[in-house]
Design a protein around this motif. Sequence first.
Motif, PDB file in Angstrom:
ATOM      1  N   TYR A  35       0.842  -1.190   0.000  1.00 19.74           N
ATOM      2  CA  TYR A  35       0.000   0.000   0.000  1.00 19.74           C
ATOM      3  C   TYR A  35       0.881   1.245   0.000  1.00 19.74           C
ATOM      4  O   TYR A  35       2.019   1.233   0.470  1.00 19.74           O
ATOM      5  CB  TYR A  35      -0.886   0.049   1.255  1.00 19.74           C
ATOM      6  CG  TYR A  35      -2.011  -0.953   1.299  1.00 19.74           C
ATOM      7  CD1 TYR A  35      -1.781  -2.265   1.718  1.00 19.74           C
ATOM      8  CD2 TYR A  35      -3.306  -0.592   0.941  1.00 19.74           C
ATOM      9  CE1 TYR A  35      -2.812  -3.179   1.774  1.00 19.74           C
ATOM     10  CE2 TYR A  35      -4.353  -1.511   1.003  1.00 19.74           C
ATOM     11  CZ  TYR A  35      -4.092  -2.806   1.418  1.00 19.74           C
ATOM     12  OH  TYR A  35      -5.118  -3.715   1.475  1.00 19.74           O
ATOM     13  N   GLN A  37       0.672   5.354   1.263  1.00 23.79           N
ATOM     14  CA  GLN A  37      -0.048   6.361   2.024  1.00 23.79           C
ATOM     15  C   GLN A  37       0.642   7.692   1.795  1.00 23.79           C
ATOM     16  O   GLN A  37       1.689   7.981   2.386  1.00 23.79           O
ATOM     17  CB  GLN A  37      -0.088   6.015   3.511  1.00 23.79           C
ATOM     18  CG  GLN A  37      -0.936   6.978   4.327  1.00 23.79           C
ATOM     19  CD  GLN A  37      -1.006   6.617   5.797  1.00 23.79           C
ATOM     20  OE1 GLN A  37      -0.134   5.927   6.328  1.00 23.79           O
ATOM     21  NE2 GLN A  37      -2.043   7.086   6.470  1.00 23.79           N
ATOM     22  N   GLN A  41      -2.981  11.515   3.737  1.00 21.36           N
ATOM     23  CA  GLN A  41      -4.047  10.831   3.016  1.00 21.36           C
ATOM     24  C   GLN A  41      -4.224   9.395   3.491  1.00 21.36           C
ATOM     25  O   GLN A  41      -3.513   8.921   4.374  1.00 21.36           O
ATOM     26  CB  GLN A  41      -3.766  10.856   1.514  1.00 21.36           C
ATOM     27  CG  GLN A  41      -3.724  12.259   0.948  1.00 21.36           C
ATOM     28  CD  GLN A  41      -3.673  12.273  -0.561  1.00 21.36           C
ATOM     29  OE1 GLN A  41      -4.186  11.354  -1.217  1.00 21.36           O
ATOM     30  NE2 GLN A  41      -3.062  13.283  -1.121  1.00 21.36           N
ATOM     31  N   SER A  42      -5.198   8.735   2.888  1.00 25.63           N
ATOM     32  CA  SER A  42      -5.493   7.362   3.270  1.00 25.63           C
ATOM     33  C   SER A  42      -4.577   6.388   2.517  1.00 25.63           C
ATOM     34  O   SER A  42      -3.672   6.789   1.801  1.00 25.63           O
ATOM     35  CB  SER A  42      -6.957   7.065   2.960  1.00 25.63           C
ATOM     36  OG  SER A  42      -7.306   5.794   3.465  1.00 25.63           O
ATOM     37  N   LEU A  43      -4.830   5.120   2.718  1.00 25.92           N
ATOM     38  CA  LEU A  43      -4.030   4.095   2.073  1.00 25.92           C
ATOM     39  C   LEU A  43      -4.636   3.701   0.738  1.00 25.92           C
ATOM     40  O   LEU A  43      -5.851   3.532   0.617  1.00 25.92           O
ATOM     41  CB  LEU A  43      -3.954   2.843   2.960  1.00 25.92           C
ATOM     42  CG  LEU A  43      -3.023   2.911   4.156  1.00 25.92           C
ATOM     43  CD1 LEU A  43      -3.645   3.679   5.296  1.00 25.92           C
ATOM     44  CD2 LEU A  43      -2.633   1.508   4.604  1.00 25.92           C
ATOM     45  N   LEU A  45      -4.109   0.764  -2.303  1.00 23.11           N
ATOM     46  CA  LEU A  45      -3.470  -0.500  -2.648  1.00 23.11           C
ATOM     47  C   LEU A  45      -2.693  -0.359  -3.943  1.00 23.11           C
ATOM     48  O   LEU A  45      -3.246   0.092  -4.954  1.00 23.11           O
ATOM     49  CB  LEU A  45      -4.528  -1.590  -2.781  1.00 23.11           C
ATOM     50  CG  LEU A  45      -4.027  -2.988  -3.143  1.00 23.11           C
ATOM     51  CD1 LEU A  45      -3.110  -3.543  -2.050  1.00 23.11           C
ATOM     52  CD2 LEU A  45      -5.204  -3.929  -3.376  1.00 23.11           C
TER      53      LEU A  45
END
Lengths: 115, 115
Positions: A35, A37, A41-43, A45
């Motif tokens: 992943y 990040q 921010q978010s993760l 894939l």
Amino acid sequence: SAVISQKPSRDICQRGTSLTIQCQVDSQVTMMFWYRQQPGQSLTLIATANQGSEATYESGFVIDKFPISRPNLTFSTLTVSNMSPEDSSIYLCSVVETGSPNEQFFGPGTRLTVL
Amino acid sequence: AQSVTQLDSQVPVFEEAPVELRCNYSSSVSVYLFWYVQYPNQGLQLLLKYLSGSTLVKGINGFEAEFNKSQTSFHLRKPSVHISDTAEYFCAVSDRFKNTDKLIFGTGTRLQVFP
């Protein structure tokens, strides 16, 4: 749960170079993922690391930029190639343990800064 | 495609107060649901998960979440927070029937607990 280590924990790299990140698990696992990040921010894939075969990449990620290897059930590498400042992120590997499907455990992450 | 919405980017709360972090997902298919916590400069830790059965699930550190299929929600709650709960919280979903374990993450909610 599995103990996951990543190397390096952090690095500062120059534009145009490549960095290989290692993910090591202390037990055999069925699935391994990578992943990204980005700052604040978010993760997202990047890909599923498949043992003994080519990784499965998500939309927006390509093998030439993020080559991945998984030679056995406990180890994987992610290379960030020809880096630019936009690649500055935390890169995390995660695993699904044998016997614990549907549950992912994450490594501590590799914090990459590209100058 | 599935998506996860965490409506609150930041939630400030005083110590010992109750807190609810909201999470909604978009998919109409059966899903597995997760909450992860990320403490500063650390990887992700699984707080709790919903796979099947009781819609109220209890996790570590006194957190719980309720799966509401009709509202496609999986809100996280804690009746009394502690300073040490200050962290980033991520809701995530995976497709039950695709059997890939791939996680889709929300954008995260930063919980800030004040003394």
